[in-house]
Design a protein around this motif. Structure first.
Motif, short mmCIF file in Angstrom:
data_model
loop_
_atom_site.label_atom_id
_atom_site.label_comp_id
_atom_site.label_asym_id
_atom_site.label_seq_id
_atom_site.Cartn_x
_atom_site.Cartn_y
_atom_site.Cartn_z
N TYR A 145 0.82 -1.21 0.00
CA TYR A 145 0.00 0.00 0.00
C TYR A 145 0.86 1.26 0.00
N TYR A 146 2.02 1.20 0.60
CA TYR A 146 2.94 2.33 0.52
C TYR A 146 3.36 2.55 -0.92
N LEU A 147 3.61 1.46 -1.64
CA LEU A 147 3.96 1.55 -3.06
C LEU A 147 2.79 2.14 -3.86
N VAL A 148 1.57 1.74 -3.53
CA VAL A 148 0.40 2.27 -4.22
C VAL A 148 0.30 3.78 -4.00
N ILE A 149 0.57 4.23 -2.79
CA ILE A 149 0.53 5.67 -2.50
C ILE A 149 1.59 6.40 -3.33
N ALA A 150 2.79 5.82 -3.43
CA ALA A 150 3.86 6.43 -4.22
C ALA A 150 3.47 6.54 -5.68
N CYS A 151 2.90 5.47 -6.23
CA CYS A 151 2.48 5.50 -7.63
C CYS A 151 1.34 6.50 -7.85
N SER A 152 0.43 6.59 -6.87
CA SER A 152 -0.67 7.55 -6.98
C SER A 152 -0.15 8.98 -6.95
N MET A 153 0.83 9.24 -6.09
CA MET A 153 1.43 10.56 -6.03
C MET A 153 2.15 10.90 -7.33
N ALA A 154 2.82 9.90 -7.92
CA ALA A 154 3.50 10.12 -9.20
C ALA A 154 2.50 10.46 -10.29
N ALA A 155 1.35 9.81 -10.27
CA ALA A 155 0.31 10.12 -11.25
C ALA A 155 -0.24 11.52 -11.03
N ALA A 156 -0.39 11.92 -9.77
CA ALA A 156 -0.86 13.27 -9.47
C ALA A 156 0.14 14.32 -9.96
N VAL A 157 1.44 14.02 -9.85
CA VAL A 157 2.46 14.91 -10.41
C VAL A 157 2.23 15.09 -11.90
N GLN A 158 1.94 13.98 -12.56
CA GLN A 158 1.69 14.03 -14.01
C GLN A 158 0.55 14.97 -14.34
N GLY A 159 -0.57 14.81 -13.64
CA GLY A 159 -1.73 15.64 -13.91
C GLY A 159 -1.48 17.10 -13.60
N MET A 160 -0.79 17.36 -12.51
CA MET A 160 -0.52 18.74 -12.12
C MET A 160 0.45 19.40 -13.09
N ASP A 161 1.45 18.64 -13.56
CA ASP A 161 2.37 19.17 -14.57
C ASP A 161 1.61 19.65 -15.80
N GLU A 162 0.55 18.93 -16.14
CA GLU A 162 -0.20 19.25 -17.35
C GLU A 162 -1.14 20.44 -17.18
N SER A 163 -1.73 20.61 -15.98
CA SER A 163 -2.85 21.55 -15.85
C SER A 163 -2.49 22.92 -15.29
N VAL A 164 -1.34 23.08 -14.62
CA VAL A 164 -1.06 24.39 -14.02
C VAL A 164 -0.87 25.47 -15.09
N ILE A 165 -0.52 25.05 -16.30
CA ILE A 165 -0.36 26.02 -17.39
C ILE A 165 -1.69 26.71 -17.72
N ASN A 166 -2.80 26.08 -17.31
CA ASN A 166 -4.12 26.60 -17.64
C ASN A 166 -4.29 28.03 -17.12
N GLY A 167 -4.01 28.22 -15.84
CA GLY A 167 -4.14 29.56 -15.26
C GLY A 167 -3.05 30.50 -15.72
N ALA A 168 -1.84 29.97 -15.90
CA ALA A 168 -0.72 30.82 -16.33
C ALA A 168 -0.96 31.39 -17.71
N ASN A 169 -1.75 30.69 -18.54
CA ASN A 169 -2.04 31.18 -19.89
C ASN A 169 -2.76 32.53 -19.88
N LEU A 170 -3.39 32.88 -18.76
CA LEU A 170 -4.09 34.16 -18.68
C LEU A 170 -3.13 35.34 -18.52
N PHE A 171 -1.86 35.05 -18.16
CA PHE A 171 -0.96 36.13 -17.77
C PHE A 171 0.34 36.22 -18.56
N PHE A 172 1.05 35.09 -18.71
CA PHE A 172 2.40 35.22 -19.26
C PHE A 172 2.45 35.65 -20.73
#
Length: 582
Positions: free
Chosen positions: A120-147
């Motif tokens: 289960y610790y491994l599952v948490i690590a893999c889940s966190m890695a997937a969340a990194v993936q999603g966050m890497d993709e979506s934070v540009i959404n708000g930044a597109n309004l400014f930069f």
């Protein structure tokens, strides 16, 4: 081992035939579809390389395996494990097993989620890695309004719209042409944990770097490097989870990648919203969007700190000859010596079979030239292509821009992207509702299905090559849509841009109907038959079945149900798909 050290030739087998039924004018016409016997033999070898051996032979091989790999103190466990590995369903009738052994094996079935804490610790690590993936993709959404305005590329010209697309697509261009293809060498050199650590570290540094950029080419460079973190990680984490998870819950854990990626996308929207009103300082302009882009580095550094406390993939350790380490890893993941011995022995037999197959075959060539494999590749290409061209990531990357052009303020745009927006005008409300309904439909369909479908469609012996092809396909078309959408938005307006992707969904419906056979709950032998049906015959049947079903369920006409396309030899069940895919 004699069972896996050689692969019989095609000539040593009787050429099998499979029957399928074609119904015309209420008459049954029997035809035969032949499966390449060499391909079928390879599949059979990889499905169960221990089939055909007696218990005495398995006992002897298990003991020899333990002695040969410095695990002699576990000789009895490997002798029993080798016998169980041949058929995990018959353990109740094996006299060599103790009551404790049988109780342990029963628990796998009756309490499949009662697993060791290390798993289960491994599952948490893999889940966190997937969340990194999603966050890497979506934070540009708000930044597109400014930069764009700050970097001198306001969206008032076609040139600037293309430049914004280039900046947004940079990670996915890297994934398609470089990042994904680094997965194999990184995994070979550093293992699954090492690859996850390296790619998470790259993600952290690239996110941090994005916050310090001072021009659009500089931001492009930082985001391109981010692709070196996204690409190999997206290939490695699901494989790592699959190689470490018990068979009974493996599918569920692998599917969690998509769910936690979506969770990461939501976190990215939340970070954009939370940082929206951060004011500039006397020497930092655009601090809010810089913090948005840098915020995705926080979960990445958590993954870096977490992953080395997880067990390494036993399969990778065995591929490097580190069998005692592999056993210790499996012992942590299974919680019992017998279960670890059984799985270690079985993984070893599969590795031996795969090595032998790789020596004698050009797997890339066979993916293209063998009809059964080529049809699986085409079907996987279609579902991966439509995963992107259904338009999902224009929402993930550009929804704030879309909402702003539809009449929202900047903060309302971010609120709507996050999911709390409410429209003050009918037109704006319709845009919001449409996007949310799209997400509802995407989540159980084109979201998780393409990766699962691709893994099922390819024969075992080319599955790794096939999945690499499928993954590269989705990242390539991700790059295409993120590159082209700003210019499309400027040329078509939001309504026209959405209409473009609505049209692609209509095309995708027919592509999936005609060229994507069903794979759910089918055995390997059934899949061989399904993908050996000529494409024209499959497409013709599906189109006819669609018309019959439309008449039955929409027009409420009394017409007979479509007859099954396949008649699986030796089985009572028949399968009559009406829409081609999942």
């Amino acid at each position: 081992m004699t069972t896996t050290s050689s692969s019989p030739t095609a000539s040593s087998l009787e050429k099998p035939t499979y029957e399928k039924q074609e119904f015309k004018d209420e008459k049954v016409e029997r035809r035969h579809t032949t499966i390449n016997p060499a391909v079928e033999n390879v599949n059979a070898l990889l499905v169960n390389p221990l089939s055909g051996l007696t218990h005495d032979e398995l006992d002897a091989q298990g003991r020899e395996f333990a002695k040969h790999h410095d695990l002699g103190h576990l000789e009895e466990e490997f002798a029993k494990g080798a016998i169980i590995a041949q058929d995990t369903t018959v353990f109740e009738n094996l006299p060599m097993l103790s009551i404790e052994d049988k109780n342990t094996l029963r628990m796998e079935i009756t309490h499949k989620w009662r697993q060791p804490k290390d798993l289960y610790y491994l599952v948490i690590a893999c889940s966190m890695a997937a969340a990194v993936q999603g966050m890497d993709e979506s934070v540009i959404n708000g930044a597109n309004l400014f930069f764009p305005k700050q970097f001198g590329i306001p969206q008032d010209s076609s040139r600037n719209q293309w430049l914004l697309g280039v900046v947004n697509s940079a990670p996915y261009i890297c994934c398609a042409f470089l990042g994904c293809w680094l997965s194999v060498p990184l995994n070979n050199a550093f293992g699954r944990r090492g690859t996850i650590f390296i790619t998470a570290l790259i993600s952290f540094l690239a996110c941090f770097w994005q916050g310090f950029t001072n021009s659009w080419p500089h931001l492009f460079a930082a985001r391109f490097v981010l692709g070196l973190g996204i690409g190999p990680k997206s290939s490695t984490v699901p494989v790592y989870a699959a190689e470490c998870a018990p068979a009974a819950i493996r599918g569920a854990l692998v599917m969690m990648w998509q769910m936690w990626t979506a969770f990461g996308i939501m976190l990215g929207y939340a970070a954009d919203l939370a940082l929206f009103k951060v004011p500039d300082t006397h020497n930092i302009k655009g601090l809010n969007w810089r913090l948005m882009l840098a915020s995705a580095g926080l979960p990445a550094i958590i993954v870096c700190a977490q992953v080395y406390f997880c067990p390494e993939s036993p399969r990778w350790l065995m591929s490097k000859g580190r069998y005692p380490d592999a056993f210790r890893s499996l012992r942590r993941l299974r919680g019992h010596d017998l279960l670890a011995a059984r799985d270690l022995f079985y993984i070893h037999t599969l590795l031996e079979a795969e090595i032998e197959i790789s020596r004698s075959r050009n797997l890339v060539k066979e993916m293209i030239t063998v009809g059964r494999n080529r049809r699986a590749a085409i079907a996987s290409f279609i579902v991966m292509f439509m995963q992107q061209f259904c338009g999902v990531n224009i929402i993930a990357y550009y929804s704030s821009t879309i909402f702003q052009q539809s009449g929202f303020s900047q903060v309302q745009s971010l609120l709507s992207s996050f999911g709390f927006g409410c429209g003050t005008q009918a037109r704006v409300a319709l845009v919001s509702v449409g996007i949310y309904l799209f997400g509802v439909c995407y989540s159980p369909g084109e979201g998780p299905v393409p990766f699962t479908y691709s893994a099922e469609a390819f024969p075992l012996y080319i599955r790794a090559i096939g999945m690499s092809f499928a993954t590269a396909t989705t990242w390539f078309f991700n790059a295409v849509i993120s590159l082209t959408f700003p210019a499309m938005l400027g040329a078509f307006t939001p309504q026209g841009a959405f209409g473009w992707y609505a049209g692609w969904n209509i095309i995708g419906f027919f592509l999936i109907l005609l060229f994507v056979p069903e794979t759910k709950a089918l055995s390997l032998e059934e899949l061989d038959q399904v993908f050996s049906v000529p494409t024209r015959k499959h497409a013709t049947y599906q189109f006819r079945a669609l018309w019959i079903n439309l008449r039955r369920w929409i027009l409420r006409s009394k017409v007979p149900r479509p007859e099954p396309l396949y008649n699986f030899e030796g089985l009572e069940k028949t399968y009559a798909p009406a829409a081609g895919g999942h």
